[in-house]
Structures are given as C-alpha cells and as structure tokens.
Write a protein that holds these residues in place. Structure first.
Motif, PDB file in Angstrom:
ATOM      1  N   UNK A 167       0.740  -1.254  -0.287  1.00 41.58           N
ATOM      2  CA  UNK A 167      -0.224  -0.032  -0.134  1.00 41.58           C
ATOM      3  C   UNK A 167       0.843   1.181  -0.118  1.00 41.58           C
ATOM      4  N   UNK A 168       2.290   1.100   0.313  1.00 45.90           N
ATOM      5  CA  UNK A 168       2.905   2.614   0.224  1.00 45.90           C
ATOM      6  C   UNK A 168       4.117   2.297  -0.222  1.00 45.90           C
ATOM      7  N   UNK A 169       4.572   1.239  -0.994  1.00 42.02           N
ATOM      8  CA  UNK A 169       5.738   1.150  -1.782  1.00 42.02           C
ATOM      9  C   UNK A 169       5.597   0.788  -3.216  1.00 42.02           C
ATOM     10  N   UNK A 170       6.544   1.065  -3.973  1.00 41.78           N
ATOM     11  CA  UNK A 170       6.612   0.872  -5.172  1.00 41.78           C
ATOM     12  C   UNK A 170       8.131   0.389  -5.750  1.00 41.78           C
ATOM     13  N   UNK A 171       7.873  -0.771  -6.493  1.00 36.58           N
ATOM     14  CA  UNK A 171       9.141  -1.388  -6.861  1.00 36.58           C
ATOM     15  C   UNK A 171       9.932  -0.520  -7.897  1.00 36.58           C
ATOM     16  N   UNK A 172      11.220  -0.563  -7.836  1.00 40.53           N
ATOM     17  CA  UNK A 172      12.162   0.187  -8.643  1.00 40.53           C
ATOM     18  C   UNK A 172      12.065  -0.099 -10.111  1.00 40.53           C
ATOM     19  N   UNK A 173      12.347   0.723 -10.894  1.00 34.84           N
ATOM     20  CA  UNK A 173      12.257   0.269 -12.398  1.00 34.84           C
ATOM     21  C   UNK A 173      13.476   0.658 -13.203  1.00 34.84           C
ATOM     22  N   UNK A 174      14.477  -0.266 -13.669  1.00 38.97           N
ATOM     23  CA  UNK A 174      15.654   0.030 -14.201  1.00 38.97           C
ATOM     24  C   UNK A 174      15.264   0.243 -15.723  1.00 38.97           C
ATOM     25  N   UNK A 175      16.322   1.184 -16.364  1.00 35.42           N
ATOM     26  CA  UNK A 175      16.426   1.326 -18.051  1.00 35.42           C
ATOM     27  C   UNK A 175      15.490   2.314 -18.360  1.00 35.42           C
ATOM     28  N   UNK A 176      15.031   3.225 -17.699  1.00 30.33           N
ATOM     29  CA  UNK A 176      14.283   4.308 -18.150  1.00 30.33           C
ATOM     30  C   UNK A 176      15.162   5.574 -18.301  1.00 30.33           C
ATOM     31  N   UNK A 177      15.265   6.213 -19.441  1.00 32.14           N
ATOM     32  CA  UNK A 177      15.866   7.310 -19.554  1.00 32.14           C
ATOM     33  C   UNK A 177      15.303   8.745 -19.435  1.00 32.14           C
ATOM     34  N   UNK A 178      15.690   9.525 -18.575  1.00 36.19           N
ATOM     35  CA  UNK A 178      14.758  11.013 -18.390  1.00 36.19           C
ATOM     36  C   UNK A 178      15.976  11.881 -18.937  1.00 36.19           C
ATOM     37  N   UNK A 179      15.008  12.921 -19.361  1.00 39.53           N
ATOM     38  CA  UNK A 179      15.694  14.264 -19.839  1.00 39.53           C
ATOM     39  C   UNK A 179      15.730  15.374 -18.887  1.00 39.53           C
ATOM     40  N   UNK A 180      16.678  16.447 -18.685  1.00 38.03           N
ATOM     41  CA  UNK A 180      16.543  17.546 -18.109  1.00 38.03           C
ATOM     42  C   UNK A 180      16.390  18.597 -19.085  1.00 38.03           C
ATOM     43  N   UNK A 181      15.310  19.481 -19.303  1.00 37.82           N
ATOM     44  CA  UNK A 181      14.935  20.356 -20.210  1.00 37.82           C
ATOM     45  C   UNK A 181      15.037  21.792 -19.657  1.00 37.82           C
ATOM     46  N   UNK A 214       2.382   6.980 -29.294  1.00 31.78           N
ATOM     47  CA  UNK A 214       1.874   5.558 -28.821  1.00 31.78           C
ATOM     48  C   UNK A 214       2.544   4.965 -27.763  1.00 31.78           C
ATOM     49  N   UNK A 215       3.683   5.855 -27.037  1.00 34.85           N
ATOM     50  CA  UNK A 215       4.402   5.332 -25.833  1.00 34.85           C
ATOM     51  C   UNK A 215       4.444   6.294 -24.797  1.00 34.85           C
ATOM     52  N   UNK A 216       4.110   7.582 -25.351  1.00 35.01           N
ATOM     53  CA  UNK A 216       4.007   8.622 -24.312  1.00 35.01           C
ATOM     54  C   UNK A 216       5.491   9.443 -23.996  1.00 35.01           C
ATOM     55  N   UNK A 217       6.561   8.906 -24.636  1.00 41.30           N
ATOM     56  CA  UNK A 217       7.965   9.524 -24.271  1.00 41.30           C
ATOM     57  C   UNK A 217       8.167  10.955 -24.869  1.00 41.30           C
ATOM     58  N   UNK A 218       8.577  11.881 -24.065  1.00 39.92           N
ATOM     59  CA  UNK A 218       8.587  12.869 -24.299  1.00 39.92           C
ATOM     60  C   UNK A 218       9.898  13.327 -25.651  1.00 39.92           C
ATOM     61  N   UNK A 219       9.695  14.027 -26.451  1.00 43.17           N
ATOM     62  CA  UNK A 219      10.278  14.542 -27.791  1.00 43.17           C
ATOM     63  C   UNK A 219      11.086  15.550 -27.448  1.00 43.17           C
ATOM     64  N   UNK A 220      12.093  15.999 -28.275  1.00 46.96           N
ATOM     65  CA  UNK A 220      12.941  17.140 -28.145  1.00 46.96           C
ATOM     66  C   UNK A 220      14.541  16.836 -27.729  1.00 46.96           C
ATOM     67  N   UNK A 221      15.254  17.808 -27.578  1.00 52.25           N
ATOM     68  CA  UNK A 221      16.658  17.487 -27.243  1.00 52.25           C
ATOM     69  C   UNK A 221      17.099  18.169 -25.679  1.00 52.25           C
ATOM     70  N   UNK A 222      17.152  17.058 -24.767  1.00 56.57           N
ATOM     71  CA  UNK A 222      17.361  17.573 -23.290  1.00 56.57           C
ATOM     72  C   UNK A 222      18.784  18.147 -23.234  1.00 56.57           C
ATOM     73  N   UNK A 223      18.971  18.941 -22.018  1.00 62.35           N
ATOM     74  CA  UNK A 223      20.319  19.287 -21.735  1.00 62.35           C
ATOM     75  C   UNK A 223      21.216  18.118 -21.285  1.00 62.35           C
ATOM     76  N   UNK A 224      20.432  17.332 -20.098  1.00 70.38           N
ATOM     77  CA  UNK A 224      21.203  16.128 -19.681  1.00 70.38           C
ATOM     78  C   UNK A 224      20.188  14.978 -19.732  1.00 70.38           C
ATOM     79  N   UNK A 225      20.936  14.053 -19.672  1.00 68.06           N
ATOM     80  CA  UNK A 225      20.216  12.554 -19.623  1.00 68.06           C
ATOM     81  C   UNK A 225      20.516  11.668 -18.543  1.00 68.06           C
ATOM     82  N   UNK A 226      19.698  10.876 -18.192  1.00 62.57           N
ATOM     83  CA  UNK A 226      20.386   9.631 -17.278  1.00 62.57           C
ATOM     84  C   UNK A 226      19.665   8.286 -17.645  1.00 62.57           C
ATOM     85  N   UNK A 227      19.943   7.047 -16.990  1.00 63.33           N
ATOM     86  CA  UNK A 227      19.174   5.946 -17.297  1.00 63.33           C
ATOM     87  C   UNK A 227      19.136   5.467 -15.896  1.00 63.33           C
TER      88      UNK A 227
END
Length: 239
Positions: free
Chosen positions: A61-75, A85-98
C-alpha cells in the motif's frame, strides 16, 4: 469545493489516487552523457546534484518497486511534445540519465561557468524506456464530486532553483513533494500545487496485452495481440 486529495486518472492507463493518499509519485534526473549509479554523488562548489526515483509496480500500500532502464531528460523549457503511442517526451534535453536497478537516477549539473546560471529551474520528463513499459504523458485531476474543475496537465515536473553545493532529491525540499511546487513562470491552473502533489517516485505503466478472444477463430485467419497503448482491440489478419 476541492478536497485535499484529487482523483488522478493518468491518461493511457496509469495509477489512480484518492483522498486516502497519493498513490503515485514522480521524478527523474540525469547526468551529462553519464549513466546513473546507485550511490548519489556529492555536490561540489561547481555542481548541483539532482536525484530522482523511478518506479514500476506497486507491491504494498505504501511502496513501489524500482524500475531500471528508463531514460529521463532535463530540459531548459517545459516540453510539450511526446510520442503518440508510448508517451515518451520528444525534443533535445540538456542532460540525460538511465535509471539503475534501484530505480535511481542522479545527475551532477554544472552550475556557473560552463553550466547553468545559478537559480535555474529545469524540467524533467521521460524520453525512453525498457520494452514493455510506456510513459503517461498527461494526467487528469478533478474534485471527488462533479466534473467541474477537471483539468488535464502535462506529466512533467520542474526542479527547484538549482545552486552549486546542493542535492535535490525527489520527494523532499519542494521537489516532487506534497504539496507540489509552483512553476516558473507561475502556472495559471487553479490549485496547481495540490494537483501536482507527489510522493517522490515517478511511475511508468506496463503495456498490457489484449486477451485472446474466446470466440471461435474464423477459418483462415489469425489473431494478433496488440498493446492497449497502441490499439483498443484485437487485430485480425488473413492467414
């Protein structure tokens, strides 16, 4: 009248939260050209560290399992476009990580010479993910009774003002926390900080396969199972 908790129906099959508590959280972060590690790095006199937690399935009820392999961007500006179709943001971020096996994503953001101006706020959004998962590009909030006040909001978040020597963790210090933080420039959406309140974990959604029809299979045809995120039903093709 709005209650303290909003019904949050993430479009495209995300989680739902009620007045009993916020079920989902958010956030992500990145390092210029580097991959995230489990240990959060220390900031320096020329860097700020942004740390975000990425979630998969709710296991209690209070915890969520971690998810590996997701790339995020800072804009530098709020991203508005995303893949249909998959909801991922487009465009060019300044920084990214996985995100790593701990669902941890950290980035050392250069502040000052060669980096961002002290006090800059960056926008965070998922730009890619592992097979079988999709992002929720929009979420909807509304009061528990009636349709008045229903608002769709882009599922992206802005960091606090970033300064060298500081660490910014999702879920605390006004970063993906409850209540949420007003944007710069300020959002005109009513009760914005309540609508974007977060528990500090950014959840993605699984791609659910449509069940095979129980009807008899027509002669000389085959059924294809397609993700709900791409199709609302079964596709039939000639054999």
């Amino acid at each position: 009248m709005f209650l303290s908790g909003f019904i949050r129906s993430r479009l495209r099959g995300c989680l739902t939260a009620s007045v009993l508590g916020v079920l989902c959280g958010l956030v992500l972060v990145s390092g210029p050209g580097g991959s995230a590690v489990a240990d959060v790095p220390d900031p320096t006199d020329s860097t700020a560290v942004v740390n975000v937690s990425v979630g998969a399935d709710r296991d209690t009820a209070t915890t969520i399992t971690p998810l590996a392999g997701v790339t995020f961007g800072l804009f530098s500006a709020q991203p508005t476009e995303y893949e249909p179709f998959d909801g991922y943001t487009t465009g060019t971020p300044l920084y990214t990580c996985v995100s790593d096996a701990d669902g941890d994503c950290s980035v050392e953001v250069p502040v000052g010479a060669g980096g961002i101006t002290p006090g800059t706020r960056l926008w965070v959004a998922p730009v890619a993910g592992p097979s079988g998962w999709y992002a929720n590009p929009v979420f909807q909030t509304a009061p528990l009774t009636g349709a008045a006040g229903r608002v769709q909001t882009r599922h992206v978040f802005q960091t606090p003002p970033l300064y060298a020597g500081q660490t910014y963790r999702s879920g605390s210090g006004g970063f993906m926390s409850d209540p949420g933080t007003q944007t710069t420039p300020p959002s005109t959406i009513s009760q914005y900080t309540t609508r974007v309140a977060s528990g500090g974990v950014w959840p993605l959604s699984r791609v659910n396969e449509v069940s095979i029809s129980r009807r008899p299979v027509p002669p000389n045809s085959a059924y294809l199972r397609t993700p709900r995120s791409a199709s609302s039903g079964l596709a039939t093709v000639p054999a």
